[in-house]
Write an enzyme that holds these catalytic residues in place. Structure first.
Site, mmCIF file in Angstrom:
data_model
loop_
_atom_site.group_PDB
_atom_site.id
_atom_site.type_symbol
_atom_site.label_atom_id
_atom_site.label_comp_id
_atom_site.label_asym_id
_atom_site.label_seq_id
_atom_site.Cartn_x
_atom_site.Cartn_y
_atom_site.Cartn_z
ATOM 1 N N LYS A 83 18.983 11.705 16.513
ATOM 2 C CA LYS A 83 18.948 11.976 17.952
ATOM 3 C C LYS A 83 19.322 13.418 18.286
ATOM 4 O O LYS A 83 19.201 13.832 19.433
ATOM 5 C CB LYS A 83 19.873 11.019 18.700
ATOM 6 C CG LYS A 83 19.352 9.579 18.728
ATOM 7 C CD LYS A 83 20.257 8.683 19.547
ATOM 8 C CE LYS A 83 19.724 7.248 19.580
ATOM 9 N NZ LYS A 83 20.630 6.348 20.348
ATOM 10 N N SER B 44 21.043 22.661 1.346
ATOM 11 C CA SER B 44 20.801 24.055 1.691
ATOM 12 C C SER B 44 21.362 24.354 3.066
ATOM 13 O O SER B 44 21.418 23.473 3.935
ATOM 14 C CB SER B 44 19.294 24.362 1.674
ATOM 15 O OG SER B 44 19.063 25.722 2.011
ATOM 16 N N HIS C 156 22.700 33.068 16.936
ATOM 17 C CA HIS C 156 22.155 31.752 17.244
ATOM 18 C C HIS C 156 22.402 31.418 18.724
ATOM 19 O O HIS C 156 23.137 32.103 19.422
ATOM 20 C CB HIS C 156 22.799 30.675 16.373
ATOM 21 C CG HIS C 156 22.279 30.641 14.977
ATOM 22 N ND1 HIS C 156 22.758 31.468 13.981
ATOM 23 C CD2 HIS C 156 21.302 29.890 14.408
ATOM 24 C CE1 HIS C 156 22.114 31.209 12.852
ATOM 25 N NE2 HIS C 156 21.221 30.268 13.089
ATOM 26 N N HIS C 157 21.820 30.314 19.144
ATOM 27 C CA HIS C 157 21.954 29.819 20.521
ATOM 28 C C HIS C 157 23.412 29.512 20.866
ATOM 29 O O HIS C 157 24.266 29.325 19.986
ATOM 30 C CB HIS C 157 21.093 28.565 20.702
ATOM 31 C CG HIS C 157 21.401 27.489 19.689
ATOM 32 N ND1 HIS C 157 22.398 26.563 19.863
ATOM 33 C CD2 HIS C 157 20.838 27.237 18.477
ATOM 34 C CE1 HIS C 157 22.441 25.760 18.818
ATOM 35 N NE2 HIS C 157 21.503 26.142 17.958
ATOM 36 N N LYS D 56 25.586 26.402 19.279
ATOM 37 C CA LYS D 56 25.953 26.257 17.864
ATOM 38 C C LYS D 56 27.470 26.261 17.722
ATOM 39 O O LYS D 56 28.160 27.119 18.289
ATOM 40 C CB LYS D 56 25.330 27.367 17.024
ATOM 41 C CG LYS D 56 25.515 27.174 15.528
ATOM 42 C CD LYS D 56 24.629 28.114 14.727
ATOM 43 C CE LYS D 56 24.833 27.939 13.232
ATOM 44 N NZ LYS D 56 24.528 26.585 12.757
#
Length: 244
Positions: free
Chosen positions: A12, A100, A133-134, A137
């Site tokens: 989700k 990873s 990043h956004h 995060k």
């Protein structure tokens, strides 16, 4: 290849939704989707491969379910600590495990190039890792930034934990010789920007990657899962998928 039945843990979330789309695009089936509070154990045996993009706290249970069911597992959860990597190594004795910090094929190749550059450029070349990043995060530096730092550290025969320098503030003094610096930016809706800067005497080399959409990570994870299905028990990375 034959149709693969996927079990997606954290389906989700943003990555879970992207994974469902990528699985369908590739002609496979999302057999089950599990989120916080769900019980993966009895469902894992219905799948050919498990893909985990959930939370570090859920990793022990997810690895346990994979081992009991005898299913390969791809782990893309970020924010993992040393104890989690020990768990991954233990699970890999029983089932195929591919983990990873980034499943982009471009980033995988970027890490290879960073390793090559770090091995060939002397200690007078300082290494800095920059990422953005956004705003949503939650972990920093990103798993990808750490992956790139690990590539540079391995090439120089050192441990990243010994060389890592992040969160500089105030009177820090001169840069430590041999340090691998990290700078983190957060804001907007940035999917992912990473650069590794090699700063030498009177010249700089920058290796960069820009992610325009998280679908590149989802498609890479699906490719990794396809490859992992049928592999013997062991610890694998995206380098194995690309044959690097």
């Amino acid at each position: 290849m034959a149709q693969v039945k996927f079990g997606v843990i954290g389906h989700k979330g943003r990555m879970g939704q992207a994974l469902e789309q990528a699985i369908t695009e590739a002609g496979h089936v999302m057999q089950i989707g599990v989120d916080a509070g769900g019980n993966l154990g009895p469902l894992a045996s219905q799948c050919d491969v498990l893909v985990d993009f959930s939370a570090p706290d859920a990793l022990p249970a997810n690895l346990g379910a994979a081992k009991v069911a005898g299913k390969p597992i791809v782990v893309g959860t970020t924010g993992l600590g040393e104890e989690h990597f020990v768990m991954l190594a233990q699970a890999a004795k029983a089932v195929p495990v591919l983990q990873s910090g980034n499943f982009s094929l471009g980033v995988t190749l970027m890490a290879h190039l960073v390793r090559e550059a770090a091995a060939r450029l002397g200690p007078e070349w300082d290494i800095e890792v920059l990422e953005m990043h956004h705003r949503m995060k939650v972990d920093a530096p990103s798993g990808t930034a750490k992956l790139l730092g690990e590539a540079a550290a391995a090439a120089r025969g050192i441990k990243l934990s010994d060389a890592m320098d992040s969160g500089r503030h105030g009177m820090t003094g001169a840069r430590r010789e041999g340090a691998i610096g990290f700078a983190t930016l957060r804001g907007g809706t940035v999917a992912g920007e990473h650069s590794v800067i090699f700063a030498g005497p009177e010249e700089r080399l920058t290796i960069s990657h820009s992610a325009e959409n998280r679908m590149i990570f989802a498609r890479g994870a699906v490719k990794a899962a396809e490859w992992l299905t049928g592999q013997p028990a062991g610890r694998y990375t995206m380098n194995d998928v690309l044959g690097l």
